[in-house]
Motif scaffolding. Structure first.
Motif, PDB file in Angstrom:
ATOM      1  N   ASP A   1       0.813  -1.216   0.000  1.00 35.68           N
ATOM      2  CA  ASP A   1       0.000   0.000   0.000  1.00 35.68           C
ATOM      3  C   ASP A   1       0.850   1.271   0.000  1.00 35.68           C
ATOM      4  OD1 ASP A   1      -2.608   1.314   0.186  1.00 35.68           O
ATOM      5  OD2 ASP A   1      -1.948   1.923   2.188  1.00 35.68           O
ATOM      6  N   ARG A   2       1.954   1.259   0.753  1.00 37.31           N
ATOM      7  CA  ARG A   2       2.731   2.487   0.986  1.00 37.31           C
ATOM      8  C   ARG A   2       3.922   2.667   0.033  1.00 37.31           C
ATOM      9  NH1 ARG A   2       1.909   3.857   6.539  1.00 37.31           N
ATOM     10  NH2 ARG A   2      -0.250   3.299   7.026  1.00 37.31           N
ATOM     11  N   TYR A   3       4.490   1.579  -0.448  1.00 37.46           N
ATOM     12  CA  TYR A   3       5.679   1.712  -1.308  1.00 37.46           C
ATOM     13  C   TYR A   3       5.232   1.965  -2.742  1.00 37.46           C
ATOM     14  CZ  TYR A   3       9.066   0.501   2.299  1.00 37.46           C
ATOM     15  OH  TYR A   3       9.860   0.516   3.419  1.00 37.46           O
ATOM     16  N   THR A   4       5.321   3.210  -3.150  1.00 41.01           N
ATOM     17  CA  THR A   4       4.886   3.607  -4.488  1.00 41.01           C
ATOM     18  C   THR A   4       6.062   3.778  -5.452  1.00 41.01           C
ATOM     19  OG1 THR A   4       4.870   5.890  -3.724  1.00 41.01           O
ATOM     20  CG2 THR A   4       2.772   4.698  -3.664  1.00 41.01           C
ATOM     21  N   CYS A   5       7.243   3.348  -5.021  1.00 37.96           N
ATOM     22  CA  CYS A   5       8.401   3.334  -5.924  1.00 37.96           C
ATOM     23  C   CYS A   5       8.226   2.162  -6.905  1.00 37.96           C
ATOM     24  CB  CYS A   5       9.688   3.145  -5.119  1.00 37.96           C
ATOM     25  SG  CYS A   5       9.674   1.669  -4.082  1.00 37.96           S
TER      26      CYS A   5
ATOM     27  N   LEU B   1     -10.566  -2.587  -9.824  1.00 34.63           N
ATOM     28  CA  LEU B   1     -11.622  -2.210  -8.891  1.00 34.63           C
ATOM     29  C   LEU B   1     -11.078  -1.503  -7.652  1.00 34.63           C
ATOM     30  CD1 LEU B   1     -13.891  -5.401  -9.038  1.00 34.63           C
ATOM     31  CD2 LEU B   1     -14.189  -3.231 -10.244  1.00 34.63           C
ATOM     32  N   LEU B   2      -9.800  -1.719  -7.344  1.00 35.18           N
ATOM     33  CA  LEU B   2      -9.196  -1.073  -6.179  1.00 35.18           C
ATOM     34  C   LEU B   2      -8.890   0.399  -6.440  1.00 35.18           C
ATOM     35  CD1 LEU B   2      -6.656  -3.848  -5.083  1.00 35.18           C
ATOM     36  CD2 LEU B   2      -8.897  -3.347  -4.079  1.00 35.18           C
ATOM     37  N   LYS B   3      -8.864   0.781  -7.702  1.00 32.93           N
ATOM     38  CA  LYS B   3      -8.577   2.166  -8.097  1.00 32.93           C
ATOM     39  C   LYS B   3      -7.227   2.645  -7.538  1.00 32.93           C
ATOM     40  CE  LYS B   3     -12.537   2.257 -10.109  1.00 32.93           C
ATOM     41  NZ  LYS B   3     -12.583   2.061 -11.595  1.00 32.93           N
ATOM     42  N   LYS B   4      -6.257   1.758  -7.539  1.00 32.68           N
ATOM     43  CA  LYS B   4      -4.925   2.125  -7.064  1.00 32.68           C
ATOM     44  C   LYS B   4      -4.096   2.658  -8.223  1.00 32.68           C
ATOM     45  CE  LYS B   4      -2.743  -0.324  -3.972  1.00 32.68           C
ATOM     46  NZ  LYS B   4      -2.107  -1.421  -3.203  1.00 32.68           N
TER      47      LYS B   4
END
Length: 318
Positions: A182-186, A291-294
């Motif tokens: 969830d937090r690591y967007t690298c 569906l998670l829209k991430k």
């Protein structure tokens, strides 16, 4: 410029192999090795990591004590698979002492090393993700300063190796895995359980690999004997592995971090981790329908250049 790696391990046999592959590559600088509970209790992980560094003549690499237990889950170890000590229960009277460990703890060390090398560090996680999750909790800006995160863990087809639907690293600390995804967007690359099975190598290669006549090869042959007997049983080959073969799970993540061209096919998709299911807790959820829209999509490894992968393994024991 050398590729800068931090390797977060729970040193069992395949972590040992992964460390040795990284150390053998002249284009890699291992900034440090952080240790986490997992395959075996943390004290064994620390000892095992130092044993591997000793046989590689690399005790100069700093080793850090990390988390001894998961964030919320019950402790889980893999003694049946790796041996109770994590390295095949082979006595080693000359093992290095724990006084060689760094005084700084693993989570703080990860944050410090990344901050000292912004945009350059590839963090490779081959253990339950407790240390990695704690690092981003303490420093939420950490992911934007990483070059990339490589994970061995999770699954894509609900095929478990620990529970019905769960892979060991994600089951051993499901909350940590959820936080990390969830937090690591690298840029994030995942070597899943099914991927490692489908890219396993013939046992004949394993025989050749261990027959190189070096101290490293003899060390690897000793520590992997228990695991090899385990994985060559009919039950394991039939129930857990998609095709019989030598599967060194953790090496795939390290090898991908070392060689950007090693992975020849991958899939970009959003993922998360199931935390509540009776049978599915710890399962990686792959959101094909968006569906998670991430916004953040990970790269799930599909295929690797197996010949190049073999070369990296061979070099590790020379």
């Amino acid at each position: 410029m050398k590729k800068k790696l931090i390797i977060d391990v729970d040193t069992g046999v395949d972590d040992a192999q992964a460390i040795m592959v990284a150390l053998a590559n002249p284009d890699v600088e291992v900034l440090g090795i952080t240790c986490c509970h997992g395959n075996t209790p943390l004290e064994n992980v620390l000892k095992n990591t130092l044993r591997v560094l000793k046989v590689c003549n690399r005790l100069d690499i700093p080793v850090y004590r990390g988390c001894a237990e998961p964030l919320l889950a019950r402790k889980l170890h893999a003694g049946d698979f790796h041996g109770k000590d994590g390295l095949g229960d082979v006595p080693d009277p000359d093992a290095p002492g724990l006084e060689l460990l760094q005084k700084e703890k693993a989570v703080q060390a990860i944050i410090k090393m990344v901050n000292e090398n912004p945009g350059q560090v590839r963090l490779v996680a081959t253990a339950p993700l407790t240390n990695v999750a704690m690092a981003v909790k303490l420093d939420p800006s950490l992911p934007e300063k990483l070059k990339a995160l490589y994970i061995m863990g999770g699954n894509t087809e609900s095929r478990g190796n620990t529970t019905v639907c769960g892979e060991f690293n994600f089951v051993a600390d499901s909350e940590a895995a959820h936080i990390v995804l969830d937090r690591y967007t690298c840029p994030t690359y995942i070597a899943t359980w099914e991927f490692s099975c489908r890219n396993s190598l013939p046992w004949s290669f394993c025989d050749t690999w261990l027959a190189q006549g070096t101290d490293k090869a003899r060390f690897m042959e000793r520590i992997s004997c228990h695991t090899r007997k385990m994985v060559q049983t009919e039950r394991y080959q039939k129930e857990l592995v998609s095709g019989p073969g030598f599967n060194t799970c953790d090496v795939y993540a390290v090898a991908a971090a070392i060689d950007d061209t090693l992975v020849t096919e991958s899939e970009q998709v959003a993922v998360t981790v199931e935390l509540e299911g009776t049978y599915t807790r710890g399962m990686m959820v792959v959101d094909h329908m968006d569906l998670l829209k991430k916004k953040h999509k990970v790269s799930i490894m599909k295929k690797v250049d197996l010949e190049r992968f073999k070369q990296m393994l061979m070099a590790a024991l020379k």
